[in-house]
Write a protein that holds these residues in place. Sequence first.
Motif, PDB file in Angstrom:
ATOM      1  N   VAL A  53      17.548  -6.489  10.011  1.00 50.10           N
ATOM      2  CA  VAL A  53      16.764  -7.388   9.161  1.00 50.10           C
ATOM      3  C   VAL A  53      15.366  -6.804   8.937  1.00 50.10           C
ATOM      4  N   PHE A  54      14.748  -6.280   9.980  1.00 52.12           N
ATOM      5  CA  PHE A  54      13.428  -5.650   9.845  1.00 52.12           C
ATOM      6  C   PHE A  54      13.489  -4.451   8.898  1.00 52.12           C
ATOM      7  N   LEU A  55      14.530  -3.635   9.032  1.00 56.59           N
ATOM      8  CA  LEU A  55      14.667  -2.453   8.190  1.00 56.59           C
ATOM      9  C   LEU A  55      14.841  -2.831   6.719  1.00 56.59           C
ATOM     10  N   ILE A  56      15.689  -3.823   6.458  1.00 54.62           N
ATOM     11  CA  ILE A  56      15.897  -4.265   5.079  1.00 54.62           C
ATOM     12  C   ILE A  56      14.601  -4.847   4.509  1.00 54.62           C
ATOM     13  N   THR A  57      13.917  -5.654   5.291  1.00 53.90           N
ATOM     14  CA  THR A  57      12.659  -6.252   4.840  1.00 53.90           C
ATOM     15  C   THR A  57      11.620  -5.178   4.554  1.00 53.90           C
ATOM     16  N   LEU A  58      11.548  -4.182   5.412  1.00 53.76           N
ATOM     17  CA  LEU A  58      10.600  -3.086   5.205  1.00 53.76           C
ATOM     18  C   LEU A  58      10.932  -2.297   3.938  1.00 53.76           C
ATOM     19  N   LEU A  59      12.202  -1.989   3.745  1.00 50.73           N
ATOM     20  CA  LEU A  59      12.609  -1.224   2.569  1.00 50.73           C
ATOM     21  C   LEU A  59      12.368  -1.984   1.262  1.00 50.73           C
ATOM     22  N   VAL A  60      12.456  -3.294   1.306  1.00 49.50           N
ATOM     23  CA  VAL A  60      12.200  -4.100   0.109  1.00 49.50           C
ATOM     24  C   VAL A  60      10.710  -4.183  -0.180  1.00 49.50           C
ATOM     25  N   HIS A  61       9.896  -4.295   0.864  1.00 52.47           N
ATOM     26  CA  HIS A  61       8.458  -4.525   0.673  1.00 52.47           C
ATOM     27  C   HIS A  61       7.656  -3.253   0.385  1.00 52.47           C
ATOM     28  N   LEU A  62       8.125  -2.092   0.785  1.00 53.15           N
ATOM     29  CA  LEU A  62       7.356  -0.866   0.533  1.00 53.15           C
ATOM     30  C   LEU A  62       7.172  -0.567  -0.957  1.00 53.15           C
ATOM     31  N   PRO A  63       8.210  -0.643  -1.780  1.00 54.28           N
ATOM     32  CA  PRO A  63       7.966  -0.440  -3.220  1.00 54.28           C
ATOM     33  C   PRO A  63       7.073  -1.536  -3.812  1.00 54.28           C
ATOM     34  N   LEU A  64       7.227  -2.762  -3.318  1.00 48.51           N
ATOM     35  CA  LEU A  64       6.364  -3.846  -3.788  1.00 48.51           C
ATOM     36  C   LEU A  64       4.907  -3.587  -3.438  1.00 48.51           C
ATOM     37  N   ALA A  65       4.665  -3.031  -2.261  1.00 48.04           N
ATOM     38  CA  ALA A  65       3.293  -2.723  -1.853  1.00 48.04           C
ATOM     39  C   ALA A  65       2.681  -1.663  -2.761  1.00 48.04           C
ATOM     40  N   ILE A  66       3.463  -0.678  -3.137  1.00 48.74           N
ATOM     41  CA  ILE A  66       2.956   0.377  -4.027  1.00 48.74           C
ATOM     42  C   ILE A  66       2.645  -0.189  -5.408  1.00 48.74           C
ATOM     43  N   VAL A  67       3.561  -1.000  -5.946  1.00 45.21           N
ATOM     44  CA  VAL A  67       3.329  -1.604  -7.264  1.00 45.21           C
ATOM     45  C   VAL A  67       2.115  -2.527  -7.221  1.00 45.21           C
ATOM     46  N   GLU A  68       2.008  -3.338  -6.169  1.00 37.95           N
ATOM     47  CA  GLU A  68       0.857  -4.241  -6.031  1.00 37.95           C
ATOM     48  C   GLU A  68      -0.442  -3.445  -5.940  1.00 37.95           C
ATOM     49  N   GLY A  69      -0.419  -2.337  -5.224  1.00 38.63           N
ATOM     50  CA  GLY A  69      -1.602  -1.491  -5.133  1.00 38.63           C
ATOM     51  C   GLY A  69      -2.000  -0.915  -6.481  1.00 38.63           C
ATOM     52  N   LEU A  70      -1.012  -0.455  -7.253  1.00 43.86           N
ATOM     53  CA  LEU A  70      -1.301   0.092  -8.586  1.00 43.86           C
ATOM     54  C   LEU A  70      -1.877  -0.969  -9.517  1.00 43.86           C
ATOM     55  N   ILE A  71      -1.298  -2.163  -9.484  1.00 43.10           N
ATOM     56  CA  ILE A  71      -1.792  -3.241 -10.349  1.00 43.10           C
ATOM     57  C   ILE A  71      -3.200  -3.653  -9.950  1.00 43.10           C
TER      58      ILE A  71
END
Length: 100
Positions: A53-71
């Motif tokens: 569950v931690f691994l799946i959550t991490l893999l989902v949130h890492l691209p979101l963190a990059i997109v949020e940072g760019l925005i």
Amino acid sequence: MVVSGIITIATRQATKDSIFSAGFFAGEITVLVSLTANCQVMFFGGVPDLASVFLITLLVHLPLAIVEGLITGSIIQFIHKVKPELMQLSSTSEKDLIHP
């Protein structure tokens, strides 16, 4: 609140050249702190099979963190370009902003 204070200090002390980086850091750290809180809730809530569950959550949130940072970086850079006094990065002192 601590993260908000750190982000505010980072963006206020950023130079004109590093304003995008400060905004990128602000957006990215916000998602990562939310991810940490989410993992704590799962850990103390007794979710079975935590590793996957931690691994799946991490893999989902890492691209979101990059997109949020760019925005966020783009928005802060735009605000600095259009109205820099909102970020207090201009030569105006805080005293001038309070009592014009």
